[in-house]
Enzyme design. Structure first.
Site, PDB file in Angstrom:
ATOM      1  N   ASN A  40       0.876  -1.182   0.000  1.00 17.92           N
ATOM      2  CA  ASN A  40       0.000   0.000   0.000  1.00 17.92           C
ATOM      3  C   ASN A  40       0.908   1.226   0.000  1.00 17.92           C
ATOM      4  O   ASN A  40       1.539   1.522   1.010  1.00 17.92           O
ATOM      5  CB  ASN A  40      -0.876  -0.048   1.273  1.00 17.92           C
ATOM      6  CG  ASN A  40      -1.671   1.229   1.473  1.00 17.92           C
ATOM      7  OD1 ASN A  40      -1.769   2.067   0.575  1.00 17.92           O
ATOM      8  ND2 ASN A  40      -2.253   1.377   2.658  1.00 17.92           N
ATOM      9  N   TRP A  41       0.966   1.874  -1.139  1.00 23.74           N
ATOM     10  CA  TRP A  41       1.875   3.023  -1.246  1.00 23.74           C
ATOM     11  C   TRP A  41       1.317   4.295  -0.599  1.00 23.74           C
ATOM     12  O   TRP A  41       2.012   5.310  -0.534  1.00 23.74           O
ATOM     13  CB  TRP A  41       2.203   3.295  -2.723  1.00 23.74           C
ATOM     14  CG  TRP A  41       3.245   2.365  -3.264  1.00 23.74           C
ATOM     15  CD1 TRP A  41       3.880   1.363  -2.596  1.00 23.74           C
ATOM     16  CD2 TRP A  41       3.776   2.362  -4.605  1.00 23.74           C
ATOM     17  NE1 TRP A  41       4.777   0.730  -3.429  1.00 23.74           N
ATOM     18  CE2 TRP A  41       4.737   1.325  -4.664  1.00 23.74           C
ATOM     19  CE3 TRP A  41       3.547   3.121  -5.754  1.00 23.74           C
ATOM     20  CZ2 TRP A  41       5.454   1.033  -5.830  1.00 23.74           C
ATOM     21  CZ3 TRP A  41       4.248   2.841  -6.910  1.00 23.74           C
ATOM     22  CH2 TRP A  41       5.205   1.807  -6.947  1.00 23.74           C
ATOM     23  N   HIS A  63      -9.317   0.971   5.179  1.00 27.14           N
ATOM     24  CA  HIS A  63      -8.014   1.150   5.830  1.00 27.14           C
ATOM     25  C   HIS A  63      -8.194   2.090   7.030  1.00 27.14           C
ATOM     26  O   HIS A  63      -9.012   3.012   6.983  1.00 27.14           O
ATOM     27  CB  HIS A  63      -7.010   1.730   4.830  1.00 27.14           C
ATOM     28  CG  HIS A  63      -5.616   1.746   5.372  1.00 27.14           C
ATOM     29  ND1 HIS A  63      -5.185   2.739   6.215  1.00 27.14           N
ATOM     30  CD2 HIS A  63      -4.591   0.879   5.223  1.00 27.14           C
ATOM     31  CE1 HIS A  63      -3.933   2.477   6.566  1.00 27.14           C
ATOM     32  NE2 HIS A  63      -3.546   1.353   5.977  1.00 27.14           N
ATOM     33  N   GLY A  71       2.923  -1.244   4.195  1.00 26.50           N
ATOM     34  CA  GLY A  71       2.996   0.157   3.824  1.00 26.50           C
ATOM     35  C   GLY A  71       4.439   0.575   3.574  1.00 26.50           C
ATOM     36  O   GLY A  71       4.985   0.388   2.486  1.00 26.50           O
ATOM     37  N   GLY A  72       5.093   1.105   4.612  1.00 26.02           N
ATOM     38  CA  GLY A  72       6.439   1.682   4.481  1.00 26.02           C
ATOM     39  C   GLY A  72       7.446   0.812   3.742  1.00 26.02           C
ATOM     40  O   GLY A  72       8.168   1.294   2.857  1.00 26.02           O
TER      41      GLY A  72
HETATM   42  P1  PGA Z   1       3.086   0.024   7.580  1.00 28.21           P
HETATM   43  O1  PGA Z   1       1.599   0.278   6.962  1.00 28.21           O
HETATM   44  O2  PGA Z   1       3.583  -1.271   6.965  1.00 28.21           O
HETATM   45  O3  PGA Z   1       3.879   1.220   7.154  1.00 28.21           O
HETATM   46  O4  PGA Z   1       2.923  -0.099   9.049  1.00 28.21           O
HETATM   47  C1  PGA Z   1       0.690  -0.776   6.793  1.00 28.21           C
HETATM   48  C2  PGA Z   1      -0.593  -0.255   6.216  1.00 28.21           C
HETATM   49  O5  PGA Z   1      -0.995   0.863   6.578  1.00 28.21           O
HETATM   50  O6  PGA Z   1      -1.249  -0.928   5.390  1.00 28.21           O
END
Ligand code: PGA
Length: 243
Positions: free
Chosen positions: A11-12, A92, A226-227
């Site tokens: 998830n960018w 989300h 995410g990150g």
């Molecule tokens: P994160 O985000 O891996 O940066 O904790 C996950 C997400 O929000 O889907």
């Protein structure tokens, strides 16, 4: 028991321009068989790359539950499918907390996306305050119940359990804590959709270093990241860990 299929979705969020996305895909390693890999970039990137070959599934980060009309800023299923989206993230925690999305609206979106043939990745998860009050299971159950109220078939449904306190914080749920919520979700889904096997992904500070241990848990079918999905080097390392 047959080997489970592993999912790895990125998830960018509001990151990466079209040029940056092109550079990312140029640096992506060949994908292994047996892992369902997908990325959800911005809608602009989805549109710009719609006619280009990509090795992975394409996802959107949001959808609205109407085909067209006076819904400023929103996107419909035909619009996303014209951009070749295969899946869409729904509910989300950032959409819930920052943009006020209710369980009821999220439920309408899930039913709509599934009816229109998209994979719907429904995100659920408790906040830190809810966890500390011992309400994690109850919160997740409520979110699932309402979001799936209008869903007739679980085909093309994916659940992502993302404890809010673990998103972007560097704090991951321990694999045992995550597994216990995943087992609870699996039990709920079994009751709700007798025959279906719905993938349940974990999300919240997943990194190459902790991915393998998380997905080794019996009810964790992969990760929503995410990150660590933003740079090709770490996403390549995640793919390696998942395969
Ligand atoms: P994160 O985000 O891996 O940066 O904790 C996950 C997400 O929000 O889907």
């Amino acid at each position: 028991m047959s080997k489970k299929k592993i999912w790895l979705l990125g998830n960018w969020k509001m990151n990466h321009t079209i040029a940056e996305a092109r550079a990312f895909f140029a640096a992506l390693s060949p994908l292994p068989k047996g892992v369902a890999v997908g990325l959800a970039p911005s809608a602009c990137v989805l549109g710009a790359l719609a006619e280009e070959e990509l090795p992975c599934m394409r996802g959107a980060q949001n959808i609205y539950c109407e085909e067209s009309g006076a819904f400023t800023g929103e996107l419909s299923a035909p619009m996303l499918q014209e951009c070749k989206a295969d899946f869409v993230l729904i509910g989300h925690s950032e959409r819930r907390a920052l943009f006020g999305e209710s369980d009821a609206l999220i439920g309408k979106k899930v039913a709509y996306a599934l009816e229109r043939g998209l994979w719907a990745v429904l995100c659920v998860g408790e906040t830190l305050a809810e966890r500390e009050k011992g309400e994690a299971f109850a919160v997740v159950t409520r979110q699932l119940k309402i979001a799936l109220e209008h869903v007739k078939s679980a085909e093309h449904l994916v659940i992502a359990y993302e404890p809010v306190w673990a998103i972007g914080t560097g704090k991951t749920a321990s694999s045992a804590d995550a597994e216990s919520v995943h087992a609870h979700i699996a039990q709920f889904l079994k009751g709700r959709f007798a025959q279906a096997r719905v993938p349940i992904l974990y999300g919240g500070s997943v990194k190459p270093a902790n991915c393998r241990e998380l997905i080794a848990q019996p009810h964790i079918d992969g990760a929503l990241v995410g990150g660590a999905s933003l740079e090709a080097t770490s996403f390549n390392a995640l793919i390696e860990a998942a395969s």
